[in-house]
Enzyme design. Structure first.
Site, PDB file in Angstrom:
ATOM      1  N   ASP A  61      -0.973 -44.544  40.003  1.00 45.87           N
ATOM      2  CA  ASP A  61       0.364 -45.626  39.928  1.00 45.87           C
ATOM      3  C   ASP A  61       1.781 -44.872  39.660  1.00 45.87           C
ATOM      4  OD1 ASP A  61       1.327 -48.027  39.501  1.00 45.87           O
ATOM      5  OD2 ASP A  61       0.622 -48.207  37.540  1.00 45.87           O
ATOM      6  N   HIS A 104      -2.122 -47.909  28.161  1.00 50.12           N
ATOM      7  CA  HIS A 104      -3.529 -47.403  29.008  1.00 50.12           C
ATOM      8  C   HIS A 104      -3.050 -46.243  28.914  1.00 50.12           C
ATOM      9  CE1 HIS A 104      -0.311 -49.448  31.801  1.00 50.12           C
ATOM     10  NE2 HIS A 104      -0.509 -48.083  32.178  1.00 50.12           N
ATOM     11  N   GLN A 169      -6.840 -47.684  35.052  1.00 51.10           N
ATOM     12  CA  GLN A 169      -6.001 -47.357  33.834  1.00 51.10           C
ATOM     13  C   GLN A 169      -6.546 -48.217  32.677  1.00 51.10           C
ATOM     14  OE1 GLN A 169      -2.854 -49.175  35.860  1.00 51.10           O
ATOM     15  NE2 GLN A 169      -1.587 -47.481  36.072  1.00 51.10           N
ATOM     16  N   ARG A 199      11.825 -45.619  27.112  1.00 50.90           N
ATOM     17  CA  ARG A 199      11.765 -46.785  27.566  1.00 50.90           C
ATOM     18  C   ARG A 199      10.236 -47.083  27.776  1.00 50.90           C
ATOM     19  NH1 ARG A 199       8.048 -48.524  31.998  1.00 50.90           N
ATOM     20  NH2 ARG A 199       9.073 -50.443  33.233  1.00 50.90           N
ATOM     21  N   ASP A 201       6.750 -48.729  28.161  1.00 45.93           N
ATOM     22  CA  ASP A 201       6.243 -49.543  29.119  1.00 45.93           C
ATOM     23  C   ASP A 201       5.461 -50.592  28.629  1.00 45.93           C
ATOM     24  OD1 ASP A 201       5.525 -49.917  31.973  1.00 45.93           O
ATOM     25  OD2 ASP A 201       3.584 -49.073  31.460  1.00 45.93           O
ATOM     26  N   GLU A 243      10.073 -52.679  27.486  1.00 40.36           N
ATOM     27  CA  GLU A 243      10.182 -53.343  28.711  1.00 40.36           C
ATOM     28  C   GLU A 243       9.043 -54.455  28.483  1.00 40.36           C
ATOM     29  OE1 GLU A 243       7.640 -53.927  33.000  1.00 40.36           O
ATOM     30  OE2 GLU A 243       6.752 -52.985  31.039  1.00 40.36           O
ATOM     31  N   HIS A 309      12.015 -50.078  39.654  1.00 47.19           N
ATOM     32  CA  HIS A 309      11.225 -49.531  40.724  1.00 47.19           C
ATOM     33  C   HIS A 309       9.747 -50.509  40.898  1.00 47.19           C
ATOM     34  CE1 HIS A 309       9.480 -49.470  36.751  1.00 47.19           C
ATOM     35  NE2 HIS A 309       8.543 -48.915  37.022  1.00 47.19           N
ATOM     36  N   ASP A 310       9.770 -51.745  39.966  1.00 44.76           N
ATOM     37  CA  ASP A 310       8.859 -52.681  40.494  1.00 44.76           C
ATOM     38  C   ASP A 310       9.257 -53.715  41.326  1.00 44.76           C
ATOM     39  OD1 ASP A 310       6.924 -51.595  38.821  1.00 44.76           O
ATOM     40  OD2 ASP A 310       7.669 -52.169  36.977  1.00 44.76           O
TER      41      ASP A 310
END
Ligand code: TEU
Ligand code: CA
Length: 562
Positions: A61, A104, A169, A199, A201, A243, A309-310
């Site tokens: 990922d 995770h 994950q 950042r 996640d 995020e 990026h998503d």
């Protein structure tokens, strides 16, 4: 307040080490390459870098599946190279934020291997297990359409484990105090190696209760205070940029009523409504989103972004609004993802139309918060829809028209560079754009330079001035006896607007003059104190209210609102 909080008026640039610059010809970007490009970033004027995951990982990922938090993945270099990077950035006055992915781990992490093997190991309780298949195993997936469940059976453990994301994950049991202590240790480690923060996640999932019997997860907000306290103690100017794609009514839980939790959050609410506004030339829902996300402690800040990026997640829009954005910016099924979003890069979404790109960027740079750019967007880079899921928008940086865009000497870059067509490296690259004064790259450099000289946006209070035209956004900021005004026309047709800037009392006189910061057309109000402007299609204006003597008038302390 002394304006010491660097993130309140920063320009953040998001980069992924693997796709930026390959120094050793193996086809994968690396830290040595990134260090060589620091002068480029310095020249662009960004003040902070958000570096995507680079720790040891099986890369199923894009590095968001970490198998060792205390090391650099060998493909990117060594920990020595990493420190050269943070040092090089610091020398140029650029701060580094890194991704912290602790909701995770990878299923290849030693903790998980131990946990599944040894029921009595302390690591067993670092993850989330169930003897039987939990009743809600087919709910709560983050990647619908790709991910089938949130619980998977592990043969070795002979039990089911929880995974909010892909099945490789496994979620950490973040309620476990030992896991929490480890998260702090990870933060402490990277702080010591020169970063200014993280950042973080998937924050809502980190703080959520997890388990087979958890129906509706509960957020454990207090955890956030613990993260912040630790950071502030170790290094006073380090921050967390969270995020958290959450509803405005919970924002204050994340920031903390006393500003005692997250320093920054990405403003997903404004992001989605901004794309709707661009698609429909209708700023009303955007204004609503701005007002809904207005309350925040003075020390807190929003991260303002266009694309990341998503996928562009449109899940918070109404169905009709979402359809409008799909129709305008991603009509084909292959452009869409996870039943809720668009996976394209910004430039192709806007048809490569320079006027719309500038408009979108001008909005990103002037909406309340700190702008977060994505690498390559300063060139108008495109996407490669042949690549699966979100990878289409993660292609290597296009530096020049030399082979593979100057990204690598290898014949086989790990991720192909976009070649041929309107977005190919042959046309879209940094070297060509440097030579053209009017390129998007040089425009971006100039707008960043100007943005840094307008601290009112990051520090001040905003007022939306009624424009009586949904296509036109009039935004004023007030800070320390200084005012700025931004005008954006989101429509494909020119618009005329008349308005007064709304300053009262002795300030009203200043409101009669608008000095354009980007061009020569200034505005003087009529007898009644009203300005009348004609704004071209997709046009924008950055004005200082009252003239360029503003720095002679700026006060040293925040003025109470008048
Ligand atoms: O995404 C976390 C997340 O919560 C997602 O909802 C995200 O906003 C987006 O919709 C995913 O497409 C983060 C990373 O940004 C993402 O790249 C990772 O895949 C994910 O975590 C798992 O670590
Ligand atoms: Ca390399």
């Amino acid at each position: 307040m002394i304006n010491d909080l660097w993130y309140k008026n920063a320009v953040i640039y998001c980069v992924s080490v693997g796709t930026f610059m390959d120094s050793n010809g193996d086809g994968i970007g690396d830290f040595k390459g990134l260090v060589r490009r620091l002068d480029y970033l310095h020249g662009l004027g960004v003040t902070a870098i958000w570096l995507m995951p680079f720790q040891v990982s099986p890369h199923r990922d894009d590095g968001y599946d970490v198998s060792d938090y205390y090391g650099v993945d060998p493909r990117y270099g060594t920990i020595g190279d990493f420190v050269e990077f943070t040092h090089g950035a610091k020398q140029r006055g650029i701060r580094v934020l890194i991704d912290l992915v602790v909701n995770h781990t990878s299923d290849k992490h030693a903790w998980f291997r131990e946990a599944r093997k040894e029921p009595n190991s302390k690591y067993r309780d670092w993850y989330v297990w169930s003897k039987r298949k939990p009743p809600r195993a087919d709910r709560g997936m983050v990647f619908p359409g790709v991910q089938k469940s949130t619980w998977s059976y592990d043969q070795e453990a002979k039990a089911w484990y929880f995974h909010r994301f892909y099945d490789f994950q496994p979620d950490l049991n973040t309620s476990n105090p030992e896991v929490q202590a480890e998260i702090l240790k990870i933060m402490g480690f990277w702080i010591q190696l020169g970063v200014s923060g993280f950042r973080m996640d998937a924050v809502p999932f980190i703080i959520a209760t997890k388990g087979p019997n958890v129906g509706k997860p509960k957020e454990q907000y207090d955890m956030l205070r613990g993260f912040r306290e630790f950071l502030q103690w170790r290094q006073g100017d380090s921050i967390v940029l969270a995020e958290a794609n959450v509803l405005p009514e919970t924002d204050m839980e994340y920031f903390g009523a006393d500003g005692d939790r997250m320093h920054m959050m990405f403003n997903f609410q404004v992001n989605q409504n901004l794309f709707y506004a661009l698609a429909a030339a209708d700023t009303r829902p955007l204004i609503k989103a701005m007002k809904a996300t207005k309350p925040r402690p003075v020390t807190a800040q929003w991260g303002m972004f266009l694309r990341n990026h998503d996928e562009l997640d449109l899940g918070r829009l109404t169905k009709q609004q979402r359809q409008k954005v799909f129709a305008e910016f991603g009509p084909k099924p292959e452009m869409q993802l996870y039943e809720r979003g668009i996976r394209r890069r910004l430039a192709p979404m806007l048809d490569g139309d320079r006027r719309r790109l500038e408009l979108a960027y001008s909005l990103m740079f002037t909406l309340p918060g700190t702008p977060v750019l994505r690498y390559g967007d300063e060139l108008g880079m495109g996407d490669d829809l042949k690549l699966p899921e979100r990878n289409c928008a993660r292609t290597p940086m296009q530096w020049s028209n030399e082979p593979h865009g100057g990204f690598t000497k290898s014949d086989k870059p790990h991720v192909p560079v976009i070649s041929e067509g309107p977005y190919g490296f042959e046309h879209i690259n940094a070297a060509i754009q440097r030579r053209h004064p009017d390129s998007l790259l040089n425009w971006t450099e100039r707008i960043i330079r100007m943005r840094k000289e307008v601290p009112e946006i990051g520090w001040g209070d905003f007022t939306v001035i009624p424009s009586r035209d949904p296509a036109v956004l009039l935004l004023r900021y007030d800070w320390r006896n200084n005012w700025v005004l931004f005008v954006h026309n989101l429509d494909a047709k020119p618009r005329e607007v008349a308005f007064s800037v709304g300053l009262k009392g002795e300030d009203a006189e200043h409101g009669k003059l608008l000095v354009n910061l980007l061009a020569e057309d200034h505005s003087r109000a009529d007898m009644n104190g009203r300005h009348r402007l004609v704004i071209e299609a997709y046009g924008y204006r950055w004005y200082r209210i009252g003239g360029l003597d503003y720095l002679l008038r700026r006060s040293e302390i925040d003025q109470p609102a008048k």
